[in-house]
Design an enzyme around this catalytic site. Structure first.
Site, PDB file in Angstrom:
ATOM      1  N   ASP A   1      89.178  55.267  49.693  1.00  0.00           N
ATOM      2  CA  ASP A   1      90.041  54.332  48.968  1.00  0.00           C
ATOM      3  C   ASP A   1      89.688  54.332  47.479  1.00  0.00           C
ATOM      4  O   ASP A   1      89.529  53.282  46.860  1.00  0.00           O
ATOM      5  CB  ASP A   1      89.893  52.917  49.542  1.00  0.00           C
ATOM      6  CG  ASP A   1      91.044  51.998  49.091  1.00  0.00           C
ATOM      7  OD1 ASP A   1      92.089  52.512  48.684  1.00  0.00           O
ATOM      8  OD2 ASP A   1      90.860  50.764  49.156  1.00  0.00           O
TER       9      ASP A   1
ATOM     10  N   ALA B   1      85.939  35.669  43.913  1.00  0.00           N
ATOM     11  CA  ALA B   1      87.140  36.468  44.195  1.00  0.00           C
ATOM     12  C   ALA B   1      87.431  36.399  45.677  1.00  0.00           C
ATOM     13  O   ALA B   1      86.561  36.066  46.490  1.00  0.00           O
ATOM     14  CB  ALA B   1      86.949  37.913  43.760  1.00  0.00           C
TER      15      ALA B   1
ATOM     16  N   GLY C   1      89.956  38.513  48.809  1.00  0.00           N
ATOM     17  CA  GLY C   1      90.928  39.526  49.193  1.00  0.00           C
ATOM     18  C   GLY C   1      91.449  39.241  50.581  1.00  0.00           C
ATOM     19  O   GLY C   1      91.305  38.134  51.109  1.00  0.00           O
TER      20      GLY C   1
ATOM     21  N   GLY D   1      87.822  39.512  52.895  1.00  0.00           N
ATOM     22  CA  GLY D   1      86.632  38.721  52.612  1.00  0.00           C
ATOM     23  C   GLY D   1      86.765  37.878  51.366  1.00  0.00           C
ATOM     24  O   GLY D   1      87.716  38.003  50.595  1.00  0.00           O
TER      25      GLY D   1
ATOM     26  N   LYS E   1      79.262  37.980  49.912  1.00  0.00           N
ATOM     27  CA  LYS E   1      80.583  38.207  50.482  1.00  0.00           C
ATOM     28  C   LYS E   1      80.583  37.783  51.939  1.00  0.00           C
ATOM     29  O   LYS E   1      79.700  38.168  52.706  1.00  0.00           O
ATOM     30  CB  LYS E   1      80.995  39.677  50.359  1.00  0.00           C
ATOM     31  CG  LYS E   1      82.431  39.939  50.806  1.00  0.00           C
ATOM     32  CD  LYS E   1      82.868  41.365  50.471  1.00  0.00           C
ATOM     33  CE  LYS E   1      84.329  41.603  50.842  1.00  0.00           C
ATOM     34  NZ  LYS E   1      84.806  42.952  50.468  1.00  0.00           N
TER      35      LYS E   1
ATOM     36  N   VAL F   1      84.294  36.390  48.070  1.00  0.00           N
ATOM     37  CA  VAL F   1      83.041  36.619  47.357  1.00  0.00           C
ATOM     38  C   VAL F   1      82.650  35.343  46.609  1.00  0.00           C
ATOM     39  O   VAL F   1      83.464  34.767  45.870  1.00  0.00           O
ATOM     40  CB  VAL F   1      83.173  37.795  46.370  1.00  0.00           C
ATOM     41  CG1 VAL F   1      81.870  37.999  45.614  1.00  0.00           C
ATOM     42  CG2 VAL F   1      83.558  39.077  47.102  1.00  0.00           C
TER      43      VAL F   1
END
Length: 933
Positions: free
Chosen positions: A171, A46, A48, A51, A68, A53
């Site tokens: 969050d 993944a 974002g 970062g 990560k 992963v």
């Protein structure tokens, strides 16, 4: 500090989603990120905004993990790097089943890219799980509904744990919760976490990108996801972001479980942030009218606009959800009478006792007669008279039943608490029915108020203090609405009744830990007594009671002078009652209790002779009472308590004398004061003898009480206390072997008490102190592992007790002591990381003083030599970690000095040896020396 709500990052980090990559792309990326030692990169999992992963293979343990890394375009951005490291460190320090464990934190040797390895999460986000469940034919099933709510409870518990460690997530949203295939629940993405004691770095104002969704994480001065955000977050009010901000986030997650959508309506980010900061969010039932009312109320309370109106703790929110799942009433919602009746009827298909049968017959007969009244009242007055007589008979039957049940001492009748509570609830339903039929009848409203008061009394006896508070509050509401004149029984007017119930409510609030609320109620009771036109006997009786309760409350608050005034007033009222010829033994017993507590106050004021005198008066009075009634268990208990208090006082005086002797170590001074020293020694020996005699007398009496009344927790508590007191005496007189045996007995007694009567904060705190005392002895003997286990158990118990009354000074002080002693053991065991963690946790407390800050600095300084000999670290890692801890320790010392710490000699302690070569340390020494000169 209020921030400008215009500053939102234009480059947010959305939740990482699985990304499909071609083989060539993966190869290219793998080349750019060299795998850490012992890991083999397999594929990108993944990515974002901050970062990326990777799925990697741990070649040592042969398992797949997640690694990560900070994105290459973020490496040179200090804030991005800081946030990445913070996420790794925070997540790594939060050891909890519902928080992803971090295995390693490091930096790529070639590129300087920071990374961390963690558990590979396999599952779906809570957001996706909700969406999938709602897609099912017929909507979300009840099984799925309950499964998601159970997962939500796990999320609450994870956040509650983080809050105790001084960490606020900031969050929370359904995308940051992952559900595994086998029941795992994990809270992820701690990159925006706020850590107590650490200020957020200032971030330059930025603009909102038109491409950013309001459901994506925003980074900048305002941090979080707007559509799930708490008002104080949206307002940029950083100083007021705390655990209740996360409670709002939890409420937002609950909102989406209940409705399928977030709590705030979707809008452009800038507009949404302004709305969130200024207006309360919608309720779940506004979106979906089918949401159960109780769950809607829970969600509303969690997402209240004002933080103080929300649940104080995440565990409180979780508990209400657990109650709902169990089919029990919740604190946030007052159920309709029909719902409560239905729940009760569903659980109890048979009558619990003969008294219950009598009550039901009375209610049925009463309902029938009410119907007959309606039918016949226009026919004849005679029918109305008959109905009234039937009502009076029914009420008399209920009152008699209530009286008989209330008089039964259920302490030694196991499993009888529920039947008695059910009988009172039925009685309340009886009165409530007639209150609704005759709302303008003042006499009947008094009956209803009395029924509420009786329910409060019985709830208190059963330890259900929240229920007692609700019942007393309803009684007060009714009594406050009564006219000044009404048909009175017992010649008691509303003002006196109100005083009595305000006093009872104050005691219930005190037991829940709401000391401020309790004080208000006690003072209201006192005002009501002053305005009542009642007999002197009634007035003195209530003044003695309120004065005693207020004095006890002030004592718990540490307000000793006010406590003394209230207790003295209670004593004067009790003595006056006896002078007027009162033969009620409870008045003498109340007087004895006031003597005992005034003795405690005088001890706290270091007026030891007066303290000893009050204990003596209590013992003399109770001895006389026991001689008149030798079989009265309460008098035996009170006498044992008074003797324990006297024994502890003598121990305290001995401790002071020992401290004085330690200060007189100079040989010339000892020779000069030999006579005085000899006299002190004789006094010390006499006090030791008297204290041991008092404590052993108490033990014998309490052991008999526990043997005769094994189901009475109070006696078990006092026996445990007395045993602990004897252990302290034996320790002070250097009888360590016997002291250890006695402390172990006390510890076993408290463990039994916590099983017999669980979740009582006072018991938990006392049990913690006993474990601490035993741990001290074992630590001195070198039995480090046993000592560690006891300190850790003491800390857990004390934290739990403190959470029930966060302002309780004694529990705060005790918790700090447990933690510092535990840190000493960790250092002796060379567990420097654990000791360092304790130092950091001490800093997170919002109630530590400059001396405590200095203790934390000292503790960190003591761990530095251990770091430098830690064979699990490379030499470079040892040096880097030691340097960081030197800086951290010096920062704390400077903070302590800035906040008033001034003990120059303290810094000469060898514990600070690792700092001696630091120029900052030498400057601190000079600063303190100048202030001393």
């Amino acid at each position: 500090m209020k921030e400008n709500d215009e500053t939102i990052d234009s480059a947010p980090e959305p939740h990482p989603q699985p990304t499909v990559k071609t083989r060539s792309t993966e190869d290219e990326q793998t080349k750019r990120f060299d795998a850490p030692i012992n890991y083999e990169l397999l594929r990108v999992h993944a990515q974002g905004g901050l970062g990326r992963v990777w799925v990697a293979k741990d070649t040592n343990l042969h398992r797949e993990v997640a690694i990560k890394e900070l994105l290459p375009n973020r490496i040179l951005q200090p804030e991005s790097r800081r946030r990445f490291m913070l996420e790794a460190q925070v997540t790594g320090q939060l050891t909890h089943p519902h928080i992803v464990p971090v295995y390693q934190l490091g930096e790529n040797s070639k590129t300087g890219t920071p990374y961390y390895a963690m558990r590979l999460i396999q599952g779906e986000t809570l957001r996706k799980a909700i969406a999938n469940a709602r897609k099912s034919p017929g909507g979300m099933s009840i099984v799925e509904y309950r499964r998601l709510l159970a997962a939500f409870v796990s999320v609450c518990n994870a956040l509650a744990y983080a809050h105790t460690r001084g960490v606020v997530h900031r969050d929370l949203k359904t995308e940051n919760v992952v559900l595994g295939e086998f029941g795992e629940v994990l809270v992820i993405d701690w990159g925006l976490a706020k850590v107590a004691g650490q200020e957020d770095d200032p971030v330059p104002p930025v603009e909102v990108s038109k491409t950013v969704s309001s459901a994506e994480t925003q980074q900048g001065t305002i941090m979080g996801t707007p559509i799930y955000m708490a008002p104080e977050q949206a307002a940029g009010d950083i100083d007021h972001i705390n655990s209740r901000t996360d409670v709002f986030g939890l409420g937002a997650i609950l909102f989406e479980i209940l409705t399928g959508v977030p709590p705030h309506k979707s809008a452009p980010p800038r507009e949404l942030v302004r709305v969130v900061a200024a207006e309360p969010c919608r309720t779940a039932r506004e979106v979906d009218a089918g949401v159960p009312a109780a769950l809607d109320a829970i969600c509303r309370k969690a997402t209240m606009f004002e933080p103080d109106d929300r649940y104080p703790l995440a565990t409180d929110l979780a508990h209400d959800i657990e109650l709902w799942l169990a089919g029990e009433p919740v604190s946030a919602y007052r159920e309709p009478w029909k719902t409560r009746a239905w729940r009760w009827a569903r659980r109890h298909r048979t009558l619990v006792t003969t008294s219950a049968a009598l009550l039901i017959a009375s209610v049925i007969g009463l309902s029938l007669n009410t119907w007959l009244v309606g039918k016949e009242q226009q026919k004849t007055a005679q029918a109305l008279v008959r109905a009234q007589k039937n009502f009076d008979s029914a009420r008399a039957a209920v009152d008699q039943m209530l009286h008989e049940v209330a008089e039964i001492d259920l302490q030694d009748v196991p499993k009888m608490e529920r039947p008695r509570r059910e009988l009172f609830q039925k009685a309340l339903a009886f009165y409530q029915q007639f209150a609704s039929d005759s709302p303008n009848d003042p006499e009947l409203r008094v009956d209803v108020a009395e029924a509420h008061e009786k329910v409060g009394d019985i709830a208190g006896k059963l330890g259900e203090w929240s229920s007692a508070c609700n019942a007393y509050g309803q009684s007060i509401q009714i009594l406050s609405s009564l006219p000044k004149t009404f048909p009175r029984r017992e010649k008691l007017e509303p003002a006196f009744r109100l005083a009595r119930v305000h006093d009872s409510l104050g005691e219930a609030l005190r037991m829940t830990g709401d000391l401020a609320g309790a004080e208000i109620e006690f003072r209201l009771a006192s005002e009501q007594i002053s305005s009542s036109e009642i007999s002197e006997t009634h007035r003195l009786l209530e003044q003695a009671r309120v004065g005693y309760n207020l004095g006890l409350l002030m004592l718990e608050n540490g307000r000793l002078a006010e406590s003394e005034t209230s207790l003295q007033g209670s004593i004067l009222s009790s003595k006056r009652l006896l002078e007027l010829g009162s033969t009620d033994a409870k008045h003498r017993q109340g007087l004895a209790r006031a003597f005992i507590n005034l003795g405690i106050v005088k001890r706290g004021l270091e007026q030891f002779e007066e303290s000893e005198s009050y204990y003596g008066q209590a013992i003399q009075l109770l001895t006389k009472m026991l001689s008149d009634s030798p079989d009265d268990q309460e008098y035996r208990h009170e006498l044992a308590t008074a003797r324990i208090s006297l024994g502890n006082l003598l121990l305290k005086q001995n401790a002071d004398l020992l401290l004085k002797q330690k200060r007189e170590q100079n040989a010339d001074l000892l020779l000069k004061q030999k006579r005085e020293h000899d006299a002190d020694l004789l006094l010390k020996q006499k006090r030791e003898h008297d204290a041991e005699a008092a404590l052993r007398d108490s033990l014998r009496e309490l052991e008999l009480l526990v043997e005769e009344f094994p189901h009475t927790p109070t006696y078990l508590e006092e026996l445990a206390n007395a045993t602990n007191g004897l252990g302290k005496l034996l320790r002070d007189t250097k009888q360590d072997k016997e002291a250890e045996r006695v402390f172990r007995n006390a510890d076993a007694l408290f463990d039994k008490l916590l099983v017999v009567e669980p979740n009582i904060p006072e018991h938990e705190s006392l049990a913690a102190l006993t474990k601490n005392n035993l741990a001290v002895l074992l630590h001195e003997k070198g039995e480090l592992q046993q000592s560690r286990q006891l300190y850790e158990a003491a800390r857990i118990l004390q934290e739990k007790a403190l959470s029930a009354a966060p302002q309780h000074q004694q529990r705060r002080s005790s918790l700090k002591s447990h933690m510092l002693r535990l840190a000493d053991v960790y250092i002796d065991l060379k567990l420097h990381r654990e000791a360092h963690d304790i130092a950091r946790e001490l800093q997170s407390f919002d109630w530590i003083h400059s001396d405590d800050v200095c203790r934390a600095a000292k503790l960190i300084a003591r761990t530095i030599p251990l770091v430098q000999t830690d064979e699990s670290l490379s030499t470079n890692q040892q040096n880097a970690e030691a340097a960081m801890r030197r800086i951290e320790s010096l920062d704390l010392l400077e903070k302590a000095v800035a906040n008033g710490f001034s003990d120059r000699k303290e810094l000469d302690d060898e514990s600070y040896a690792a700092l001696q070569s630091e120029s900052r340390f030498q400057e601190l020494l000079q600063t303190l020396q100048k202030s001393t000169d």
